[in-house]
Design a protein around this motif. Sequence first.
Motif, short mmCIF file in Angstrom:
data_model
loop_
_atom_site.label_atom_id
_atom_site.label_comp_id
_atom_site.label_asym_id
_atom_site.label_seq_id
_atom_site.Cartn_x
_atom_site.Cartn_y
_atom_site.Cartn_z
N THR A 1 3.64 -2.75 -10.30
CA THR A 1 2.49 -3.44 -10.48
C THR A 1 1.98 -4.42 -9.51
OG1 THR A 1 3.45 -5.45 -11.59
CG2 THR A 1 2.92 -3.54 -13.00
N ASN A 2 2.85 -4.59 -8.43
CA ASN A 2 2.29 -5.26 -7.10
C ASN A 2 1.65 -4.25 -6.00
OD1 ASN A 2 5.02 -4.25 -6.86
ND2 ASN A 2 5.07 -5.52 -5.02
N ILE A 3 1.80 -2.95 -6.20
CA ILE A 3 1.30 -1.90 -5.16
C ILE A 3 0.00 -1.31 -5.51
CG2 ILE A 3 2.22 0.01 -4.22
CD1 ILE A 3 5.06 -0.55 -4.78
N ASN A 4 -0.72 -1.22 -4.51
CA ASN A 4 -2.05 -0.41 -4.43
C ASN A 4 -1.60 0.96 -4.07
OD1 ASN A 4 -3.60 -2.73 -4.94
ND2 ASN A 4 -3.48 -3.21 -2.77
N PHE A 5 -2.02 2.10 -5.02
CA PHE A 5 -1.71 3.38 -4.76
C PHE A 5 -2.91 4.22 -4.63
CE2 PHE A 5 2.15 2.23 -6.78
CZ PHE A 5 3.16 3.03 -6.37
N ASP B 1 1.14 -1.11 0.01
CA ASP B 1 0.00 0.04 -0.04
C ASP B 1 0.80 1.14 -0.10
OD1 ASP B 1 -2.55 -1.24 0.24
OD2 ASP B 1 -1.86 -2.15 2.26
N ALA B 2 0.56 2.28 -0.82
CA ALA B 2 1.28 3.27 -0.97
C ALA B 2 0.50 4.55 -1.53
CB ALA B 2 2.19 3.33 -2.56
N VAL B 3 0.90 5.60 -0.84
CA VAL B 3 0.14 7.10 -0.93
C VAL B 3 0.87 8.00 -1.48
CG1 VAL B 3 0.82 7.83 1.17
CG2 VAL B 3 -1.08 8.78 0.30
N GLU C 1 -5.02 10.93 10.09
CA GLU C 1 -5.53 9.65 10.27
C GLU C 1 -4.94 8.40 10.72
OE1 GLU C 1 -6.03 9.34 5.76
OE2 GLU C 1 -7.43 10.90 5.64
N PRO C 2 -5.70 7.47 11.09
CA PRO C 2 -4.93 6.28 11.63
C PRO C 2 -4.20 5.41 10.78
CG PRO C 2 -7.17 5.80 11.37
CD PRO C 2 -7.13 7.16 11.05
N SER C 3 -4.12 5.54 9.54
CA SER C 3 -3.79 4.59 8.64
C SER C 3 -2.24 4.53 8.74
CB SER C 3 -4.21 4.90 6.99
OG SER C 3 -3.97 6.37 6.85
N THR C 4 -1.45 3.44 8.19
CA THR C 4 -0.21 3.32 8.04
C THR C 4 -0.04 2.77 6.65
OG1 THR C 4 -0.27 0.74 9.00
CG2 THR C 4 0.34 3.18 10.51
N TRP C 5 1.44 2.93 6.14
CA TRP C 5 1.62 2.80 4.73
C TRP C 5 3.10 2.10 4.64
CZ3 TRP C 5 -2.06 3.96 1.27
CH2 TRP C 5 -3.09 4.88 1.74
N ASP C 6 3.25 1.31 3.37
CA ASP C 6 4.31 0.72 3.32
C ASP C 6 5.29 1.72 2.41
OD1 ASP C 6 3.89 -2.13 3.99
OD2 ASP C 6 2.31 -2.03 2.50
N LEU C 7 4.69 2.71 1.73
CA LEU C 7 5.34 3.85 0.92
C LEU C 7 4.63 5.04 1.23
CD1 LEU C 7 7.48 4.92 -1.05
CD2 LEU C 7 6.00 3.81 -2.95
N ILE C 8 5.29 6.15 1.67
CA ILE C 8 4.72 7.57 1.48
C ILE C 8 5.60 8.21 0.59
CG2 ILE C 8 4.43 9.51 2.65
CD1 ILE C 8 3.76 7.75 5.24
N PHE C 9 5.02 8.57 -0.85
CA PHE C 9 5.72 9.36 -1.50
C PHE C 9 5.13 10.68 -1.73
CE2 PHE C 9 6.16 10.59 -6.05
CZ PHE C 9 7.42 10.08 -6.56
N SER C 10 6.11 11.63 -2.31
CA SER C 10 5.61 13.02 -2.55
C SER C 10 6.51 13.73 -3.20
CB SER C 10 5.38 13.67 -1.09
OG SER C 10 4.72 15.00 -1.26
N ASN C 11 6.04 14.15 -4.60
CA ASN C 11 6.71 14.98 -5.50
C ASN C 11 6.30 16.20 -5.54
OD1 ASN C 11 8.79 14.96 -7.58
ND2 ASN C 11 7.01 15.44 -8.68
N ALA C 12 7.08 17.20 -5.00
CA ALA C 12 6.83 18.59 -5.30
C ALA C 12 5.56 19.15 -4.64
CB ALA C 12 6.85 19.13 -6.85
N ALA C 13 5.39 18.70 -3.45
CA ALA C 13 4.07 19.18 -2.65
C ALA C 13 4.37 19.71 -1.27
CB ALA C 13 3.12 17.86 -2.75
N LEU C 14 5.41 19.00 -0.47
CA LEU C 14 5.58 19.10 0.72
C LEU C 14 6.02 20.77 1.14
CD1 LEU C 14 6.53 15.81 2.38
CD2 LEU C 14 4.21 16.74 2.16
N GLN C 15 6.61 21.31 0.28
CA GLN C 15 6.92 22.80 0.51
C GLN C 15 5.71 23.46 0.71
OE1 GLN C 15 6.96 21.18 -2.54
NE2 GLN C 15 6.44 22.68 -4.14
N TRP C 16 4.45 23.25 0.51
CA TRP C 16 3.24 23.90 0.66
C TRP C 16 2.76 23.88 2.22
CZ3 TRP C 16 2.22 27.89 -2.43
CH2 TRP C 16 2.51 27.56 -3.74
#
Length: 261
Positions: free
Chosen positions: A53-57, A33-35, A91-106
């Motif tokens: 192809t094995n990851i839910n996004f 699971d990835a966000v 939120e209480p959810s946990t993740w295998d991958l947290i990805f963020s491209n050009a967003a957290l500067q906001w």
Amino acid sequence: MPWNPNSYYQFKDIRFKPFYDLAELIVGDNVLDAVDLGCGTGEQTAILSEKFTNINFLGLDSSAEMLSDSYNLQTERLKFRQSTVEKFVAEPSTWDLIFSNAALQWVDDHRVLFPQLISKLKLGGQLAVQMPYQPENILNKILFELGNEEPFRTYLNDWNRPSPVLDIDTYAKMLFENGLDQLDLSLRVYPLLAADADTLYNFITGSALIPYFERLEQAKKLEFVDEFKTRINKHFSKFPNIYPFKRILLYGRKNKSINSQ
């Protein structure tokens, strides 16, 4: 903020290269699971979904305008939802991958934000983040200085937006102290060839200028833009020229809970 996908992706090539560089840092094994935080139009999230192809996004973005076409990209493994980063970390959810491209500067206060993000990783989970390194990017410096000077300071009702982006040493320390290892951090330059001042103005108008424009009436906005372009011309002195656009890339894997240290 009223984001415009067409304006933002006018410089698609230079905006996508750091995304691909960041994606190369991800290890796809044992990830379910990835966000993607700040997924924008969802195009990059879809690319990740095709690569792994094995990851839910799940793609999250606060802008309805940016997300408007993303729902057409949805598949069984790829979903999108409108949400802020602030809501996500609550939120209480946990993740295998947290990805963020050009967003957290906001998002403000990275000394609080990054530990919150890391706490949402499962053991072995990966954090992959890319942000413009605004403290050293000339256009961001010019913009902030302009907002602090009259008459624009009055026009903006004493509002300005200092960058929350920290130096790379601080991120390295935060990631390590919050349980990440296999760290890969870099400051990279993605040069933009600018034919004239309008090129550089157009490059930033789809991102950092948006919150300033929101606060300016039309006549004052035109005055602001005119002075901004004047200062771009003054700084670069001649065109064509190279704009050395700096970005920071951060990667690590969670080896233990911070509470176990």
